[in-house]
Design an enzyme around this catalytic site. Structure first.
Site, PDB file in Angstrom:
ATOM      1  N   LYS A  13       0.907  -1.201   0.240  1.00 44.21           N
ATOM      2  CA  LYS A  13       0.049   0.013  -0.087  1.00 44.21           C
ATOM      3  C   LYS A  13       0.883   1.434   0.185  1.00 44.21           C
ATOM      4  O   LYS A  13       0.589   2.098  -0.648  1.00 44.21           O
ATOM      5  CB  LYS A  13      -0.802   0.067   1.351  1.00 44.21           C
ATOM      6  CG  LYS A  13      -2.030  -0.859   1.113  1.00 44.21           C
ATOM      7  CD  LYS A  13      -2.941  -0.610   2.311  1.00 44.21           C
ATOM      8  CE  LYS A  13      -2.331  -0.743   3.547  1.00 44.21           C
ATOM      9  NZ  LYS A  13      -2.736   0.286   4.848  1.00 44.21           N
ATOM     10  N   ARG A  88      -9.319   1.722  10.397  1.00 42.04           N
ATOM     11  CA  ARG A  88      -8.991   0.393  10.559  1.00 42.04           C
ATOM     12  C   ARG A  88     -10.127  -0.679  10.888  1.00 42.04           C
ATOM     13  O   ARG A  88      -9.851  -1.778  10.955  1.00 42.04           O
ATOM     14  CB  ARG A  88      -7.719   0.164  11.577  1.00 42.04           C
ATOM     15  CG  ARG A  88      -6.695   0.923  11.258  1.00 42.04           C
ATOM     16  CD  ARG A  88      -5.347   0.424  12.072  1.00 42.04           C
ATOM     17  NE  ARG A  88      -4.172   1.291  11.876  1.00 42.04           N
ATOM     18  CZ  ARG A  88      -3.161   0.664  10.917  1.00 42.04           C
ATOM     19  NH1 ARG A  88      -3.323  -0.457  10.642  1.00 42.04           N
ATOM     20  NH2 ARG A  88      -1.862   1.229  10.591  1.00 42.04           N
ATOM     21  N   ARG A 123      12.701 -10.565   3.858  1.00 45.28           N
ATOM     22  CA  ARG A 123      13.431  -9.092   3.916  1.00 45.28           C
ATOM     23  C   ARG A 123      14.726  -9.725   4.626  1.00 45.28           C
ATOM     24  O   ARG A 123      14.701 -10.174   5.821  1.00 45.28           O
ATOM     25  CB  ARG A 123      12.542  -8.251   4.366  1.00 45.28           C
ATOM     26  CG  ARG A 123      11.365  -7.741   3.719  1.00 45.28           C
ATOM     27  CD  ARG A 123      10.267  -6.867   4.129  1.00 45.28           C
ATOM     28  NE  ARG A 123       9.539  -6.405   3.389  1.00 45.28           N
ATOM     29  CZ  ARG A 123       8.298  -5.775   3.829  1.00 45.28           C
ATOM     30  NH1 ARG A 123       8.336  -5.373   5.154  1.00 45.28           N
ATOM     31  NH2 ARG A 123       7.382  -5.039   2.913  1.00 45.28           N
ATOM     32  N   ARG A 156      14.351  -8.670  10.879  1.00 44.06           N
ATOM     33  CA  ARG A 156      13.705  -7.906  11.651  1.00 44.06           C
ATOM     34  C   ARG A 156      12.398  -8.717  12.378  1.00 44.06           C
ATOM     35  O   ARG A 156      12.041  -9.640  11.706  1.00 44.06           O
ATOM     36  CB  ARG A 156      13.064  -6.485  11.210  1.00 44.06           C
ATOM     37  CG  ARG A 156      14.039  -5.671  10.401  1.00 44.06           C
ATOM     38  CD  ARG A 156      13.594  -4.387   9.793  1.00 44.06           C
ATOM     39  NE  ARG A 156      12.300  -4.706   8.824  1.00 44.06           N
ATOM     40  CZ  ARG A 156      11.577  -3.664   8.651  1.00 44.06           C
ATOM     41  NH1 ARG A 156      11.643  -2.843   8.651  1.00 44.06           N
ATOM     42  NH2 ARG A 156      10.492  -4.102   7.770  1.00 44.06           N
ATOM     43  N   ARG A 167      -0.063 -10.432  12.499  1.00 43.21           N
ATOM     44  CA  ARG A 167      -0.585  -9.273  11.884  1.00 43.21           C
ATOM     45  C   ARG A 167      -1.669  -9.434  10.805  1.00 43.21           C
ATOM     46  O   ARG A 167      -2.575  -8.697  10.762  1.00 43.21           O
ATOM     47  CB  ARG A 167       0.775  -8.380  11.212  1.00 43.21           C
ATOM     48  CG  ARG A 167       1.635  -7.705  12.291  1.00 43.21           C
ATOM     49  CD  ARG A 167       3.136  -7.260  11.581  1.00 43.21           C
ATOM     50  NE  ARG A 167       2.496  -5.989  10.808  1.00 43.21           N
ATOM     51  CZ  ARG A 167       3.286  -5.438  10.078  1.00 43.21           C
ATOM     52  NH1 ARG A 167       4.414  -5.948   9.590  1.00 43.21           N
ATOM     53  NH2 ARG A 167       2.895  -4.323   9.185  1.00 43.21           N
TER      54      ARG A 167
END
Length: 211
Positions: A13, A88, A123, A156, A167
């Site tokens: 996004k 949200r 990542r 991370r 999440r």
């Protein structure tokens, strides 16, 4: 154009918000950024938010909405805006409607959970210089070592598979119902996220051009 951007974490996004903002010359309104700005400027709503933050409490919806309404009243929003990260939840969307903030569309970028986990858990960042890599899409020359400074590449906590799945669960339970909310208002637009960012962008801009 007054737009809400929806999509799971990792759906891309942020990148699309930047491109839409540049294309249509409208600002992106990020909830976190405007709350920090309101705190710094010590606006009435900012001071209300500060009282909650200093107690370690969540800022209530009505205060966040007030801060957003103040921000949307600024001159740069006259021709439209992009809301990224708000609403949200259904109550937050209802509060927006109640306060008379009318949007043209809610654009949701659709990406499968499995693809998001692959994107995010792959990542890697250099612990020395912060350069970013990916185990599939942007590999370092030497495995686990930064090309720029020779630092160690680490994952991370936000990108660990367990964290990503948590999440996504929160998104599906709290935010995804917004799709039905805006569909009922005939304002929902869906775009299938592509592996290549530019292909997603082409679909996003085509979809928005048809509003």
């Amino acid at each position: 154009m007054k737009l809400i951007l929806l999509g799971a974490p990792g759906a891309g996004k942020g990148t699309q918000a930047e491109i839409i903002s540049e294309t249509y010359k409208i600002p992106t309104i990020s909830t976190g950024n405007i709350i920090r700005a309101a705190l710094k400027a010590e606006t009435d709503m900012g001071l209300k938010a500060k009282a909650y933050i200093e107690k370690g409490e969540l800022v209530p919806d009505e205060v966040v909405i007030g801060i957003i309404k103040d921000r949307l009243a600024e001159d740069d929003c006259k021709n439209g805006f992009i809301l990224d990260g708000f609403p949200r939840t259904i109550p937050q969307a209802e509060a927006l409607d109640t306060m008379g903030i009318v949007i043209d569309a809610a654009l949701s970028i659709e990406v499968e959970d499995s693809e998001i986990v692959k994107r995010m858990s792959g990542r890697r960042v250099c612990e020395k210089c912060g350069a970013s890599y990916h185990t599939l899409y942007k590999k370092p020359i030497k495995d686990g070592i930064c090309n720029s400074c020779g630092g160690k590449l680490v994952i991370r906590k936000d990108d660990e598979p367990e964290t990503v799945l948590n999440r996504l669960n929160v998104y599906h339970s709290q935010t995804e119902p917004l799709k039905d909310y805006y569909k009922a208002q005939s304002k929902l637009l869906l775009v299938e996220g592509q592996e290549d960012v530019k292909d997603t962008t082409a679909l996003v801009l085509k979809t928005l051009s048809e509003i």
